[in-house]
Each structure stands twice: as C-alpha cells, then as structure tokens.
Design a protein around this motif. Structure first.
Motif, mmCIF file in Angstrom:
data_model
loop_
_atom_site.group_PDB
_atom_site.id
_atom_site.type_symbol
_atom_site.label_atom_id
_atom_site.label_comp_id
_atom_site.label_asym_id
_atom_site.label_seq_id
_atom_site.Cartn_x
_atom_site.Cartn_y
_atom_site.Cartn_z
ATOM 1 N N ASP A 72 1.170 202.914 6.375
ATOM 2 C CA ASP A 72 1.129 203.955 7.416
ATOM 3 C C ASP A 72 2.515 204.128 8.034
ATOM 4 O OD1 ASP A 72 -1.662 204.476 7.245
ATOM 5 O OD2 ASP A 72 -2.078 202.722 8.500
ATOM 6 N N PHE A 73 3.164 203.011 8.313
ATOM 7 C CA PHE A 73 4.484 203.057 8.931
ATOM 8 C C PHE A 73 5.504 203.734 8.007
ATOM 9 C CE2 PHE A 73 8.642 200.925 9.584
ATOM 10 C CZ PHE A 73 8.948 201.501 10.819
ATOM 11 N N GLN A 74 5.395 203.467 6.706
ATOM 12 C CA GLN A 74 6.323 204.099 5.754
ATOM 13 C C GLN A 74 6.142 205.625 5.728
ATOM 14 O OE1 GLN A 74 8.938 202.768 4.369
ATOM 15 N NE2 GLN A 74 8.392 200.801 5.309
ATOM 16 N N GLU A 75 4.932 206.096 6.009
ATOM 17 C CA GLU A 75 4.696 207.539 6.121
ATOM 18 C C GLU A 75 5.467 208.110 7.318
ATOM 19 O OE1 GLU A 75 3.174 209.412 4.031
ATOM 20 O OE2 GLU A 75 1.767 208.164 2.917
ATOM 21 N N THR B 86 13.837 217.510 18.309
ATOM 22 C CA THR B 86 13.617 216.155 18.809
ATOM 23 C C THR B 86 12.120 215.865 18.800
ATOM 24 O OG1 THR B 86 13.585 216.941 21.102
ATOM 25 C CG2 THR B 86 15.696 216.175 20.232
ATOM 26 N N THR B 87 11.766 214.600 18.959
ATOM 27 C CA THR B 87 10.356 214.240 18.775
ATOM 28 C C THR B 87 9.992 212.978 19.548
ATOM 29 O OG1 THR B 87 8.644 214.048 17.040
ATOM 30 C CG2 THR B 87 10.652 212.741 16.749
ATOM 31 N N ASP B 88 8.705 212.636 19.536
ATOM 32 C CA ASP B 88 8.185 211.362 20.060
ATOM 33 C C ASP B 88 7.533 210.623 18.896
ATOM 34 O OD1 ASP B 88 8.890 212.231 22.583
ATOM 35 O OD2 ASP B 88 6.848 212.651 23.236
ATOM 36 N N ILE B 89 7.730 209.302 18.844
ATOM 37 C CA ILE B 89 7.136 208.491 17.775
ATOM 38 C C ILE B 89 6.564 207.218 18.384
ATOM 39 C CG2 ILE B 89 7.511 207.361 15.538
ATOM 40 C CD1 ILE B 89 10.160 209.015 15.347
ATOM 41 N N ILE B 90 5.330 206.895 18.007
ATOM 42 C CA ILE B 90 4.693 205.652 18.447
ATOM 43 C C ILE B 90 4.634 204.680 17.275
ATOM 44 C CG2 ILE B 90 2.546 204.599 19.263
ATOM 45 C CD1 ILE B 90 1.947 207.213 20.748
ATOM 46 N N VAL B 91 5.114 203.469 17.516
ATOM 47 C CA VAL B 91 5.082 202.411 16.490
ATOM 48 C C VAL B 91 4.013 201.396 16.870
ATOM 49 C CG1 VAL B 91 6.379 200.527 15.439
ATOM 50 C CG2 VAL B 91 7.516 202.685 15.942
ATOM 51 N N GLY B 92 3.211 200.992 15.870
ATOM 52 C CA GLY B 92 2.241 199.920 16.097
ATOM 53 C C GLY B 92 0.933 200.367 16.717
ATOM 54 N N PHE B 93 0.546 201.634 16.471
ATOM 55 C CA PHE B 93 -0.764 202.074 16.948
ATOM 56 C C PHE B 93 -1.840 201.221 16.276
ATOM 57 C CE2 PHE B 93 -4.539 204.815 16.909
ATOM 58 C CZ PHE B 93 -4.564 205.222 18.233
ATOM 59 N N PRO B 94 -2.959 200.939 16.960
ATOM 60 C CA PRO B 94 -4.001 200.078 16.375
ATOM 61 C C PRO B 94 -4.389 200.509 14.965
ATOM 62 C CG PRO B 94 -4.528 200.544 18.659
ATOM 63 C CD PRO B 94 -3.302 201.363 18.337
ATOM 64 N N GLY B 95 -4.376 199.528 14.071
ATOM 65 C CA GLY B 95 -4.768 199.803 12.689
ATOM 66 C C GLY B 95 -3.627 200.241 11.795
ATOM 67 N N LYS C 49 -9.715 200.042 23.243
ATOM 68 C CA LYS C 49 -10.877 199.265 22.799
ATOM 69 C C LYS C 49 -10.824 198.939 21.302
ATOM 70 C CE LYS C 49 -13.609 201.818 26.187
ATOM 71 N NZ LYS C 49 -14.546 202.936 26.338
ATOM 72 N N ASP C 50 -9.824 199.504 20.602
ATOM 73 C CA ASP C 50 -9.709 199.299 19.156
ATOM 74 C C ASP C 50 -9.422 197.830 18.862
ATOM 75 O OD1 ASP C 50 -8.774 199.314 16.392
ATOM 76 O OD2 ASP C 50 -8.609 201.495 16.616
ATOM 77 N N GLU C 51 -10.183 197.241 17.962
ATOM 78 C CA GLU C 51 -10.037 195.816 17.661
ATOM 79 C C GLU C 51 -8.904 195.522 16.681
ATOM 80 O OE1 GLU C 51 -13.855 194.382 16.440
ATOM 81 O OE2 GLU C 51 -14.782 194.749 18.400
#
Length: 442
Positions: free
Chosen positions: A318-321, A304-313, A349-351
């Motif tokens: 990237d998402f397809q990876e 099992t795992t954790d996945i974050i969607v929509g990290f800055p940038g 703080k990431d723009e």
C-alpha cells in the motif's frame, strides 16, 4: 481612570483557526481590550485549540497546566479555551476535572457570544461552558483584526460532509454551510478598498461550495465573480477535495488572471484499498487523471498535497502505491503526517494499527522521495522572473525580505522593508528544497 484590559491569544491548527482568532481579536478590540506582549501582563488569555493532531492537543494541556501559577498570582485573570478541542465532551470533562482554573469554555459555532460570556463570567465564580453541537446560522459582520494589512482570509463555507474515517473535523465543525455569494463578494470588495492585494478563500472542501444555497452558486462561478473585484491582485483557496474537482473549476483557474497558479489537492494515500478505508470516494487512477488534466490545462501550476503515512491496515505494498503517486505527480511540496488516532473517528477503532517504528521508517522513505522532486521543481525556476508579494523581513536573515510567488513558493531576497505589502518582480538565482533565493528586479 480604569486600567486598559489586555488580552493574549494563542492559536493551534489550520487557517480556519487562524481566521477564527482574527475574529476573536476583532471582538476584543471592540470591547476596548488591547493586545498584551506576554502572559504575565494579560487580563484575558484565550487558547484557540485544534483536535486534528494529537501533538496539538497535548500542547494545549501542557500550556493550560503552566497557567495555574499565573492564576494563583492573579486571581482576576480570565482563562478561556475555545476551538475544535472544546467540541468534544471528553475533552471538556478533562478540563473540568484537571484544569479547574479555566474560566470559560466555548466552541467553534458561537465565537460571536464571547462578549456575553465575558460579562457572564464577571457575575459568576464557577467555570462557564457554552458549546453548541452545530449551528445552521452563519453570523456575518463580526469585527475582525487581520494579521496583515495586505492579505486576508475569507471564510466561504464552514463544516464538512465528507466524514473521512481518520478526521474529526465534521464532528467539531459541523455539517457544510456555505456563505451567500453576495456576502463573500461584499467582504472582498471592502478588503480591496482597504488596500488588500490578496485573499485566501477558506473551506474544508471549497469544491463543494454552494450546495446548500438556494441560488446554488458554484465555486467556479464564485471565482469568476471575485476575479472582477477591482484592486484585488491575487486569489488563493484551500482546500480542494479530489472527488469534487470539476472541469469547470480547472477552466476558472485557467481563465481568471487573479487566481494563483497553485492547487492544493490532498491525496492522502496511493492505495485504492486504503483510500476506500479512509472513505475518500476516489481512487488512485482518478487522482492521477486529475493531476494530468490540471497540468495539461495549466502547465506552470504548482501542485501541493497532503499525505498520511501508517493509516490502519497499510501494508508495504500500500505504501509503495503512495510512493508511486508522488513520483508520477511530481508535487512541488507536501504536508506529510504520521497517522495518529483521533478518538471519536471510525479509524480509531480499527484493530490493524501500524506499529510506530514502521510508520517512522515509511515516513523517512516518503521524505527521501519528495525532497529531490521538490528541489528539481524549484531548480527549474532559476533564471526566471517571478512576481512576489512581499510579506515580511526574513526570519533567518534580517537583511533580506521574504515573500510568496504566484505559485506559493517562499522566496528570500535583499530589499528594503518599505516593500512589505507590495508585489514586486524578483529573479530566481538559487533553489533549495523548500525555498528560493532571488534578486530584486529594479
């Protein structure tokens, strides 16, 4: 005759918070408090808070607002707030300004001071705040009221040194501190003698256990020690960081018959560029190599795992990876999160923040990829006999029991409530995306 004092605790967040609440309950029981059935009859209400997700934070504020009425009706009610949110000065300032009916604020490092805080509050009328930024000391032997009498959490370490750029934990839980192996072993032996069958070892990164200890006991060595505890039947642990997952740990999982065939290994993103921005200290290729190694050594393991969607940038590429890692790893299940800004972290703080609508579209695509894989993994178990620790009456069907397999899959089956707390054989007869259906093997 003095009226019995009653408490109510509400907990948000991870297993670490759940176990902290068990300790708080143990302390209150030692002070002769008993558990209240609702807020209205409580003399003491404690909110144990989480800061990892914005949603949990907003729930705390909403619930605190609702307590104003209770405080007006019962001025003697003590309201206390603790946990990760309280480690942030900005949050404490909000509570001081908007929720003046709160009586006690304490943090993650000084739970053991609760009896003194209650006593001090009785002698004062203003808000009492006692929060430590960090503590090098680990307090042993705190009384603990366990939620179950057949499975238990054991903290093996506190804090985190990883500083992932999206995560607030190192700022709220402090630096890594490992408990002495002998203290962990003593706790496990005590639990086994009391009839506990399963323990779950807790740490933000269990793989780095022991690095601050003089004797430098490693996590694999700890597993071998605990595997020899008579009476224990199952050992679980979380969470593992991929950068510290060693060959020795994989061997220990394979060799120790009591260590469950389940590994929770968060990868967060499949993009090397994003992983670098997250400060995760591994890349996609290294992660996939670990998955292959684990599956080769322990073929029947559940991953099992954790996945974050929509990290800055994060771009579509990237998402397809990330999708690629999901397809190749074939996870049994995953905790999926939309990235949310946590003030005080570098990523806040990431723009290059990703628009919400884009996040949600990607999130849906991720679930559409995960669900068929989870169903396929579960369907492969139909007709097989699995060992199940029976945990409770099913929430959706009172004629059924619910329990977990060795691989941590939730399974429902018809059976008598007297089986709760026992490990039984169940044959899998049907599979859904996240759960199994079974029949008790007599």
């Amino acid at each position: 005759m003095n009226k019995e004092k009653k408490y109510l605790i509400q907990t948000w967040g991870c297993q670490m918070n759940e176990h902290d609440s068990e300790k708080i309950e143990g302390i209150l029981n030692s002070l002769e408090y008993i558990e209240a059935s609702n807020k209205e009859e409580a003399d003491l209400i404690i909110y144990n808070t989480c800061l990892v997700r914005e949603n949990a934070e907003l729930k705390v504020y909403g619930n605190l607002g609702e307590l104003k009425r209770l405080k007006r009706e019962n001025p003697n009610l003590i309201i206390a707030v603790c946990g990760c949110m309280m480690q942030k000065e900005e949050v404490r300032d909000v509570i001081k300004k908007k929720y003046s009916h709160v009586d006690i604020i304490f943090g993650t490092h000084n739970i053991h001071k609760l009896p003194q805080l209650i006593l001090d509050h009785d002698q004062k009328t203003n808000m009492l705040i006692d929060v430590w930024e960090d503590s090098k000391e680990i307090i042993e032997d705190l009384p603990t009221k366990r939620k179950y009498d057949f499975k238990a959490f054991i903290n093996i370490m506190y804090g985190c040194n990883n500083f992932c750029t999206y995560c607030i934990v190192p700022y709220t839980r402090g630096r890594e501190k490992s408990r002495e192996a002998k203290d962990i072993l003593e706790e496990a032996i005590k639990l086994s003698k009391e009839g506990y069958k399963e323990i779950t070892l807790l740490g933000q990164n269990v793989n780095s256990y022991g690095k601050n200890l003089e004797d430098k006991t490693t996590f694999p060595e700890l597993l071998y020690m605990l595997n020899d505890v008579e009476g224990l039947e199952r050992i679980r642990f979380m969470t593992s960081h991929p950068k510290d997952l060693s060959n020795e740990l994989i061997s220990a999982m394979k060799d120790c018959d009591k260590v469950c065939n389940h590994l929770h290994l968060p990868f967060q993103s499949g993009s090397n560029r994003i992983l670098k921005k997250m400060n995760r200290k591994y890349n996609k290729e290294q992660y996939l190599n670990l998955v292959e190694k684990v599956r080769t050594e322990i073929p029947d393991i559940a991953l099992t795992t954790d996945i974050i969607v929509g990290f800055p940038g994060e771009t579509e590429a990237d998402f397809q990876e990330t999708i690629d890692v999901v397809k190749k790893s074939k996870f049994d299940s995953a905790f999926t999160f939309l990235y949310s800004i946590r003030e005080g972290t570098p990523a806040a703080k990431d723009e290059e923040q990703v628009p919400d609508d884009v996040k949600h579209k990607r999130f849906d695509k991720l679930l559409d990829t995960l669900k068929p894989i989870s169903l396929e993994r579960n369907t492969s178990l139909i007709g097989k006999k699995v060992k199940v620790l029976v945990e409770d009456i099913s929430k959706n069907d009172s004629s059924k029991l619910s329990g977990r397999t060795d691989t941590s899959k939730l399974i429902h089956f018809k059976g008598d409530g007297s089986l709760i707390g026992k490990i039984v054989d169940v044959c899998v007869i049907d599979a859904k995306t996240w759960t199994l259906e079974g029949e008790l093997v007599e």
